[in-house]
Design a protein around this motif. Structure first.
Motif, mmCIF file in Angstrom:
data_model
loop_
_atom_site.group_PDB
_atom_site.id
_atom_site.type_symbol
_atom_site.label_atom_id
_atom_site.label_comp_id
_atom_site.label_asym_id
_atom_site.label_seq_id
_atom_site.Cartn_x
_atom_site.Cartn_y
_atom_site.Cartn_z
ATOM 1 N N ASP A 110 0.860 -1.184 0.000
ATOM 2 C CA ASP A 110 0.000 0.000 0.000
ATOM 3 C C ASP A 110 0.902 1.242 0.000
ATOM 4 O OD1 ASP A 110 -1.744 2.060 0.468
ATOM 5 O OD2 ASP A 110 -2.846 1.038 2.077
ATOM 6 N N THR A 163 3.619 -4.029 2.705
ATOM 7 C CA THR A 163 3.374 -3.076 3.782
ATOM 8 C C THR A 163 2.620 -3.806 4.893
ATOM 9 O OG1 THR A 163 1.447 -2.326 2.546
ATOM 10 C CG2 THR A 163 3.415 -0.956 2.433
ATOM 11 N N PHE A 189 -2.923 -3.197 4.532
ATOM 12 C CA PHE A 189 -3.372 -1.955 3.894
ATOM 13 C C PHE A 189 -3.841 -0.948 4.946
ATOM 14 C CE2 PHE A 189 -4.163 -5.470 0.980
ATOM 15 C CZ PHE A 189 -3.350 -5.092 -0.072
ATOM 16 N N ASN A 191 -6.369 0.660 5.949
ATOM 17 C CA ASN A 191 -7.824 0.829 5.969
ATOM 18 C C ASN A 191 -8.333 0.683 7.400
ATOM 19 O OD1 ASN A 191 -7.261 -1.835 6.183
ATOM 20 N ND2 ASN A 191 -8.413 -2.505 4.398
#
Lengths: 439, 454
Positions: A110, A163, A189, A191
């Motif tokens: 990411d 990542t 990620f 999020n």
């Protein structure tokens, strides 16, 4: 030198050995902490290091160094060769992996994590603090970018870029007795649902503060949410599926392939195609990773292996899902990339509704079963007692006792709310026949 | 390195740090592990790097790196990380120290023969050979940590810590069930630790005990009289009372022991200390990672709560003195208030005497692990095995079980402790990470605790 050149240089220095392997990794981590509901320490961490394994006449040695001077490579190789000279022969060793094509495309990078600055990091924590009406005495978020290379004397060269997100929080609600909640995030990620995390932390702390000590003893059904179940499965089934434990016959599932080890409704797959923080096209020895059905409808299909145990399934791992620092200093261990419990259809509420006598565990002191025997006796720090399909009490100060291998053979329901917990993704599950004891 | 650290400190000051320090660390480990006669791991690890810390606006900014090639950038980043909305202004109470010290060991690991280390592991492995032993494990580990710390009040400290550990573990099986047993010494010692023990006797005893454990019975459950052995006593001291006495938890009022100073929290039998200066104990340190010398902190004295373990920050916030408990896993990790050697003080009884006047109870034998609960004061300790006591006599062996309850309720029931204190070394996490070398210990203690087993 870049990490490719360092790996190539190491192999050149190790030419006198029959087998050599070099693993080089560099990482950048941004982390920030909450202390007492306020953002405190902010950290920028740069890390790089290498690990060299060598073998000659089946005498094995390993060395690792931080890349903190201008010429660490030769020193690392010399150290590995030196220690190997003291090693007795190990006839299990069959060599390092051969070059192979990948069968999995694991995209776990990411760019937002790579580019993040300290303001954005603080903003994530501010959002968690803002969404939680209980205190957050302690919390941290860690965002890492990892690049690694594996090269060996068989001509193998693999590279990996990913990542990683790891966050952990504790919340506290002050009442007659203070109650504590915890929450963590594992992923690849950026999020992070800060609002949801904050709300959950508040709910858990309030539930814990309202808990009363459990009295008496009874046999009931335990319902474990993903955050408590992940480690319970890893310490039991995860350990029993580990090829090293099978080789040394300390796995209770040794010689059980084709036999029933769990309830019909349990299917367990290690699937690097489903993004998780450890997923990659190759494992950390350079063996291609693959999707493997380990348990299908309760029947044991196979184990996970690294190159040392042989028939590697692409599960020789050095990385972990919490921290990118000092990975080069970890030896290779057998670990799933993303072990997934096949989800069922019911929600946690459905499970509660269909449970006559049970406990929904909100928080154990530490969720863990004995890997040899499966036995567990765990302090329930917050749990909800279920009577005839309804939550009646919230309790603490009790021990939940049973055997996780027996529990896996007595699964009542598997939920539809799977969450990644690092190297395992599991939904809520319920198990019959465990004992709860209080004072 | 000294000059680079000094330069980094000056750069951080120039960038606005109210206080700052720069610390370099090189940790060298040799690890050897055998399984069933094969050397499974033989590794030489060197991990090193630099940590720059800037204190500004009531918070810390960190920059850690393995290679300090751009000191300007590193210093600027550490200060930038401490920037932001100012918290209250807190002046840290730091004393200037100039010192160079090394731990006093007889045989420094660097001077011990590697072949001898490998042979010790293979010897303890082979001495476990028995029919019912499925896995024989031998393990040797050494750690040499070299540290330099320079700070903005003028301290310049160099110190070296040395640790060695030696373990044997047997997994026994009768074809139906498996049990294990382990043993071995550890400490802030050199290779003399290994030379001082009878390696074959250690291996034989661990194997024999693992086989005996196969016959252990299921433990009873419920509230019982429990005699905790020094390991499990230490676990109670460390996990519940120790973690809750770390002042960074107290500052946030997360600890159930916040505001406990001067209050009666345990029976008169209980005194408790965190002492970073215990000779050769695994958690002994010369300085903490902020450059404060190790000290002996009395936490409980005859049941009365006395005080906390401090970092520079928590000591300033609580108007107290730093106690040498500001520790980090390594240069790349955050400094927290952490324990060193945490233990209950001695009593005046013998073990035989305590067993003889126990009507119905359990005697613990070795721990598996435990978990802290600074908020609730709950105690969870997994015990490897135990023995049932009936009418003052040891009867059946019991397989692994768990102890739980409220620490303060347990310690109020403690009515007997033996004269001898023993320590057991290990690693301690703050929550679920940040592992540091510690030891915990105590005498055999008798208390009422909830017992349960799977």
């Amino acid at each position: 030198m870049n990490i490719h050149d360092i790996a190539a240089d190491a192999l050149r220095h190790a030419k006198e050995m029959e087998h050599a392997e070099c693993y080089v990794i560099e990482s950048l981590t941004h982390s920030a902490y909450i202390d007492g509901s306020r953002i405190s320490n902010v950290e920028t961490k740069i890390d790089s290091g290498m690990s060299v394994r060598v073998a000659k006449n089946n005498k094995l040695g390993r060395a690792c160094v931080t890349l903190n001077n201008k010429d660490p490579t030769e020193k690392c190789v010399r150290s590995a060769i030196r220690v190997s000279s003291f090693s007795p022969k190990n006839n299990m060793f069959k060599g390092y992996p051969l070059p192979s094509r990948p069968s999995v495309k694991a995209d776990v990078f990411d760019k937002k994590i790579n580019d993040i600055d300290e303001r954005e990091l603080k903003s994530i924590l501010s959002s968690v603090i803002g969404a939680c009406k209980a205190e957050i005495p302690r919390g941290s978020v860690r965002l890492s970018t990892i690049r690694s290379v594996v090269a060996n004397s068989n001509g193998l060269l693999t590279e990996h870029e990913s990542t990683m997100v790891y966050a952990h929080f504790t919340s506290m609600f002050r009442g007659k007795r203070n109650g504590e909640g915890t929450g963590s995030v594992h992923g690849a990620f950026l999020n992070i649902d800060a609002e949801h995390i904050g709300e959950e932390l508040e709910r858990k702390a309030k539930a814990s503060a309202s808990a009363i000590p459990f009295k008496g003893k009874e046999t009931l059904t335990m319902i474990l949410p993903p955050c408590e179940l992940g480690d319970m499965i890893m310490s039991s089934a995860g350990s029993a599926l580990n090829g090293e434990n099978v080789f040394y016959k300390r796995s209770p599932w040794t010689d059980m392939v084709g036999k029933k080890v769990a309830s019909d409704i349990l299917t367990l797959t290690d699937d690097p195609n489903v993004p998780g923080p450890l997923c990659s096209a190759f494992d950390d020895e350079g063996t291609p990773s693959q999707k493997k059905v380990l348990i299908e409808n309760g029947i044991l299909n196979g184990y996970i292996n690294d190159s040392f145990i042989g028939n590697s399934t692409g599960n020789g791992m050095r990385r972990n899902s919490e921290d990118a620092q000092n990975i080069y200093s970890s030896g290779v261990t057998i670990k799933p990339m993303n072990m997934i419990v096949r989800s069922g259809r019911c929600s946690c509420d459905d499970m509660i509704e269909q449970t006559k006598n049970g406990i929904l565990v909100e928080k154990f002191a530490w969720p863990e079963a004995d890997p040899l025997t499966g036995r567990f006796g765990l302090e329930v720090r917050c749990g909800h007692i279920i009577r005839n399909g309804k939550i009646t009490d919230t309790i603490n100060n009790a021990l939940l006792m049973g055997n996780m291998f027996d529990a896996l053979a007595h699964i009542e329901f598997i939920g539809n709310d799977a969450v990644n917990q690092g190297c395992i993704t599991t939904p809520t599950m319920s198990f019959s026949g465990v004992k709860l004891a209080g004072n | 390195m000294h000059d680079a650290l000094l330069k980094a400190v000056r750069m951080m000051q120039k960038n606005g740090a109210e206080f700052c320090d720069a610390r370099s660390q090189i940790i060298k480990n040799i690890d050897i592990r055998s399984v069933n006669g094969d050397i499974r791991h033989l590794s030489d690890k060197t991990v090193g790097g630099v940590c720059l810390r800037a204190w500004m606006n009531g918070r810390w900014g960190y920059y850690t790196t393995t290679f300090l090639d751009d000191i300007h950038e590193a210093a600027a980043t550490a200060v930038k990380n401490a920037s932001g909305y100012p918290r209250e202004r807190i002046e840290l109470n730091v004393k200037e120290i100039k010192s160079k010290r090394t731990q006093n060991v007889k045989i420094h690991p660097d001077n011990a023969d590697m072949k001898e280390k490998v042979n010790a592991v293979l010897d303890v492995d082979s001495s476990q050979v028995r029919d019912k032993i499925l896995n024989r494990i031998g393990a040797y580990g050494e750690e040499v940590s070299k540290n330099i710390l320079i700070n903005s009040v003028g301290s310049e400290i160099e110190w070296e810590e040395v640790r060695t550990r030696f373990r044997a573990m047997s997994v026994a099986s009768d074809g139906k069930k498996m049990e294990r047993y382990y043993g071995g010494p550890d400490g802030t010692c050199g290779f003399e630790l290994v030379k001082s023990i009878d390696i074959e006797a250690l291996g034989r005893s661990v194997a024999d005990e693992a086989i005996l454990t196969l016959k252990a019975k299921r433990p009873p459950s419920g509230s019982m009289t429990v005699i905790t052995d020094p390991m499990v006593s230490g676990l109670l001291a460390h996990e519940v009372m120790g973690h809750a006495s770390e002042a960074d938890e107290v500052v946030k009022k997360r600890s159930f022991l916040s505001d406990a100073v001067g209050k009666k929290v345990a029976s008169d039998v209980i005194s408790m200390y965190d002492n970073g200066t215990v000779d050769k104990a695994h958690g002994t340190i010369l300085y903490d990672d902020e450059g404060t010398p190790a000290s002996n902190t009395c936490i409980i004295e005859n049941g009365v709560y006395k005080g906390y373990m401090h970092t520079l920050e928590s000591a300033s916030l609580m108007n107290s003195e730093p106690t040498g408990n500001g520790r980090a896993e390594n240069f790349g990790k955050r400094i927290w208030a952490r324990m060193t050697n945490t233990f209950f003080g001695p009593g005046d009884r013998t073990l035989d005497d305590i067993i003889a006047d126990t009507k119905h109870g359990i005697l613990c034998d070795k721990m598996v692990n435990g978990m802290e609960d600074p908020v609730g004061g709950g105690f969870e300790a997994k015990v490897l095995r135990g023995f049932l006591i009936k009418n003052g006599k040891i009867t059946n062996m019991l397989r692994s079980f768990t102890l739980t309850g409220r620490a303060l309720e347990i310690l109020r029931t403690t009515d007997a402790a033996t004269k001898n204190v023993e320590f057991d070394g290990g690693m301690c996490g703050k929550g679920i990470e940040d592992w540091v070398n510690v030891s915990s210990g105590g005498p055999y203690c008798r208390s009422d605790i909830i017992v349960g087993g799977g």
